[in-house]
Design a protein around this motif. Structure first.
Motif, PDB file in Angstrom:
ATOM      1  N   SER A  66      24.965 -24.563 -33.854  1.00 47.65           N
ATOM      2  CA  SER A  66      23.847 -25.633 -33.547  1.00 47.65           C
ATOM      3  C   SER A  66      25.105 -25.700 -32.087  1.00 47.65           C
ATOM      4  CB  SER A  66      23.564 -26.695 -34.020  1.00 47.65           C
ATOM      5  OG  SER A  66      24.977 -27.221 -34.682  1.00 47.65           O
ATOM      6  N   THR A  67      26.315 -25.834 -31.869  1.00 52.04           N
ATOM      7  CA  THR A  67      27.447 -26.158 -31.254  1.00 52.04           C
ATOM      8  C   THR A  67      27.675 -25.420 -30.332  1.00 52.04           C
ATOM      9  OG1 THR A  67      29.011 -25.898 -33.331  1.00 52.04           O
ATOM     10  CG2 THR A  67      27.488 -28.042 -32.748  1.00 52.04           C
ATOM     11  N   THR A  68      27.411 -23.904 -30.894  1.00 50.24           N
ATOM     12  CA  THR A  68      27.395 -22.939 -29.777  1.00 50.24           C
ATOM     13  C   THR A  68      25.807 -22.741 -28.907  1.00 50.24           C
ATOM     14  OG1 THR A  68      27.726 -21.369 -32.113  1.00 50.24           O
ATOM     15  CG2 THR A  68      29.842 -21.989 -30.968  1.00 50.24           C
ATOM     16  N   ILE A  69      25.934 -21.126 -29.143  1.00 51.23           N
ATOM     17  CA  ILE A  69      25.200 -19.997 -28.816  1.00 51.23           C
ATOM     18  C   ILE A  69      24.225 -21.101 -29.377  1.00 51.23           C
ATOM     19  CG2 ILE A  69      25.562 -17.969 -29.217  1.00 51.23           C
ATOM     20  CD1 ILE A  69      23.782 -17.152 -31.981  1.00 51.23           C
ATOM     21  N   CYS A  70      23.027 -21.937 -30.117  1.00 52.29           N
ATOM     22  CA  CYS A  70      21.514 -22.468 -29.689  1.00 52.29           C
ATOM     23  C   CYS A  70      22.096 -23.756 -29.084  1.00 52.29           C
ATOM     24  CB  CYS A  70      21.627 -22.639 -31.547  1.00 52.29           C
ATOM     25  SG  CYS A  70      20.788 -20.931 -31.858  1.00 52.29           S
ATOM     26  N   ARG A  71      22.739 -24.366 -29.128  1.00 45.75           N
ATOM     27  CA  ARG A  71      23.420 -25.584 -27.977  1.00 45.75           C
ATOM     28  C   ARG A  71      22.415 -25.945 -27.131  1.00 45.75           C
ATOM     29  NH1 ARG A  71      29.031 -25.474 -26.444  1.00 45.75           N
ATOM     30  NH2 ARG A  71      28.611 -24.754 -23.993  1.00 45.75           N
ATOM     31  N   GLY A 116      21.767 -26.704 -23.242  1.00 47.97           N
ATOM     32  CA  GLY A 116      22.707 -27.388 -22.438  1.00 47.97           C
ATOM     33  C   GLY A 116      23.525 -25.893 -21.899  1.00 47.97           C
ATOM     34  N   GLY A 117      22.850 -24.839 -22.831  1.00 49.97           N
ATOM     35  CA  GLY A 117      23.989 -23.978 -22.502  1.00 49.97           C
ATOM     36  C   GLY A 117      25.151 -23.614 -23.204  1.00 49.97           C
ATOM     37  N   TYR A 118      25.590 -22.367 -23.314  1.00 49.96           N
ATOM     38  CA  TYR A 118      26.575 -21.994 -24.155  1.00 49.96           C
ATOM     39  C   TYR A 118      27.272 -20.956 -23.095  1.00 49.96           C
ATOM     40  CZ  TYR A 118      30.061 -19.259 -27.472  1.00 49.96           C
ATOM     41  OH  TYR A 118      30.520 -18.982 -27.755  1.00 49.96           O
ATOM     42  N   THR A 119      26.770 -19.866 -22.864  1.00 50.16           N
ATOM     43  CA  THR A 119      27.650 -19.126 -21.568  1.00 50.16           C
ATOM     44  C   THR A 119      27.812 -18.546 -20.502  1.00 50.16           C
ATOM     45  OG1 THR A 119      25.222 -17.520 -21.567  1.00 50.16           O
ATOM     46  CG2 THR A 119      26.228 -17.104 -24.079  1.00 50.16           C
ATOM     47  N   SER A 120      27.769 -20.053 -19.991  1.00 51.63           N
ATOM     48  CA  SER A 120      28.104 -19.351 -17.974  1.00 51.63           C
ATOM     49  C   SER A 120      29.568 -20.844 -18.755  1.00 51.63           C
ATOM     50  CB  SER A 120      27.181 -20.778 -18.011  1.00 51.63           C
ATOM     51  OG  SER A 120      27.295 -22.350 -18.596  1.00 51.63           O
ATOM     52  N   GLY A 121      29.672 -20.988 -19.832  1.00 49.59           N
ATOM     53  CA  GLY A 121      31.152 -21.547 -19.563  1.00 49.59           C
ATOM     54  C   GLY A 121      31.981 -20.478 -20.288  1.00 49.59           C
ATOM     55  N   ILE A 122      31.584 -19.716 -20.806  1.00 53.30           N
ATOM     56  CA  ILE A 122      32.794 -18.768 -21.490  1.00 53.30           C
ATOM     57  C   ILE A 122      32.867 -17.163 -20.952  1.00 53.30           C
ATOM     58  CG2 ILE A 122      32.914 -19.542 -24.108  1.00 53.30           C
ATOM     59  CD1 ILE A 122      30.888 -17.343 -24.546  1.00 53.30           C
ATOM     60  N   HIS A 162      18.175 -14.013 -29.357  1.00 57.83           N
ATOM     61  CA  HIS A 162      19.042 -15.225 -29.443  1.00 57.83           C
ATOM     62  C   HIS A 162      17.812 -16.002 -29.995  1.00 57.83           C
ATOM     63  CE1 HIS A 162      19.749 -18.953 -27.093  1.00 57.83           C
ATOM     64  NE2 HIS A 162      20.662 -18.836 -27.989  1.00 57.83           N
ATOM     65  N   THR A 163      16.662 -16.083 -29.581  1.00 60.27           N
ATOM     66  CA  THR A 163      15.075 -16.763 -29.645  1.00 60.27           C
ATOM     67  C   THR A 163      15.138 -16.885 -31.480  1.00 60.27           C
ATOM     68  OG1 THR A 163      14.463 -17.204 -27.646  1.00 60.27           O
ATOM     69  CG2 THR A 163      13.371 -17.981 -29.598  1.00 60.27           C
ATOM     70  N   ALA A 164      15.054 -15.883 -32.069  1.00 59.92           N
ATOM     71  CA  ALA A 164      15.068 -15.342 -33.051  1.00 59.92           C
ATOM     72  C   ALA A 164      16.034 -16.268 -34.126  1.00 59.92           C
ATOM     73  CB  ALA A 164      14.867 -13.608 -33.467  1.00 59.92           C
ATOM     74  N   ILE A 165      17.673 -15.882 -33.731  1.00 61.70           N
ATOM     75  CA  ILE A 165      18.385 -16.589 -34.234  1.00 61.70           C
ATOM     76  C   ILE A 165      18.233 -18.286 -34.626  1.00 61.70           C
ATOM     77  CG2 ILE A 165      20.647 -17.037 -33.810  1.00 61.70           C
ATOM     78  CD1 ILE A 165      21.284 -14.040 -33.361  1.00 61.70           C
ATOM     79  N   CYS A 166      17.881 -18.539 -33.316  1.00 63.23           N
ATOM     80  CA  CYS A 166      18.013 -19.888 -33.261  1.00 63.23           C
ATOM     81  C   CYS A 166      16.286 -20.670 -33.708  1.00 63.23           C
ATOM     82  CB  CYS A 166      17.994 -20.691 -32.052  1.00 63.23           C
ATOM     83  SG  CYS A 166      19.703 -20.077 -31.161  1.00 63.23           S
ATOM     84  N   LYS A 167      15.772 -19.981 -33.900  1.00 70.19           N
ATOM     85  CA  LYS A 167      14.517 -20.484 -34.893  1.00 70.19           C
ATOM     86  C   LYS A 167      14.594 -20.226 -36.428  1.00 70.19           C
ATOM     87  CE  LYS A 167      10.809 -20.705 -30.667  1.00 70.19           C
ATOM     88  NZ  LYS A 167       9.936 -20.065 -31.030  1.00 70.19           N
ATOM     89  N   GLY A 168      16.010 -19.261 -36.797  1.00 66.93           N
ATOM     90  CA  GLY A 168      16.031 -19.708 -38.599  1.00 66.93           C
ATOM     91  C   GLY A 168      14.933 -17.737 -38.674  1.00 66.93           C
TER      92      GLY A 168
END
Length: 180
Positions: free
Chosen positions: A62-67, A69-75, A149-155
């Motif tokens: 919830s604080t990385t890939i599933c947050r 506002g995005g995660y990847t553009s900042g890394i 990614h969607t499957a991970i974030c949806k559990g």
């Protein structure tokens, strides 16, 4: 995971995101070889086994890939770094086509918790079948990454299962995970 792709089953953990990135050394020229499954390119597992970011795990989704506002553009490493790496990695794989037609791709994508600039997680992905010359990279792997990614974030699948599946064989990752 298929034994031929990663016999030990463990994906190495690489360095995590950094404020500054430096050009990483690539495998020796000609030492890496593509394989193809149904015409889709797979990287050489001895050169590109994948590498994970230590910052991303099931507890930090919830604080990385599933947050929001995005995660990847900042890394994501800057093109001044990845451009040099791409050229060297193309030599590692013996890719002789136009570089603008291939993608310097994370085997385990950033949206799946892959290490941002670990050479074990990056490869020059040649164009897939049906590619139109001059159109730039065509990468059907991107849709697989987004679906996982969607499957991970949806559990629906665990992070580790998705990472193992894509590192093993991105072309079969969805069916391996029962997502078709």
């Amino acid at each position: 995971m298929t034994a031929s792709r990663n016999p030990g089953g463990e994906i190495p953990v690489g360095p995590g995101p950094s404020r500054t990135y430096t050009v990483q050394p690539q495998p020796r020229a000609g030492s890496c070889h593509y394989s193809f499954v149904s015409g889709q390119p797979l990287p050489d597992p001895s050169c590109t086994p994948g590498a994970l970011s230590p910052d991303v795990n099931q507890a930090t989704l919830s604080t990385t890939i599933c947050r929001k506002g995005g995660y990847t553009s900042g890394i994501r490493p800057p093109t001044r770094v990845t451009g040099q790496e791409k050229s060297a990695n193309a030599k590692s794989y013996g890719y002789a086509g136009p570089l603008h037609e291939a993608e310097y791709d994370h085997l385990i994508s950033l949206q799946l918790g892959g290490a941002p600039n670990d050479p074990r997680n990056l490869w020059v992905e040649p164009p897939s079948p049906g590619h139109k010359a001059g159109a730039g990279p065509n990468n059907p792997k991107d849709a697989v990454e987004t679906h996982l990614h969607t499957a991970i974030c949806k559990g629906k699948v665990t992070l580790a299962a998705a990472q193992r599946a894509i590192a093993s064989d991105w072309a079969t990752a969805e069916s391996t995970l029962g997502l078709h």
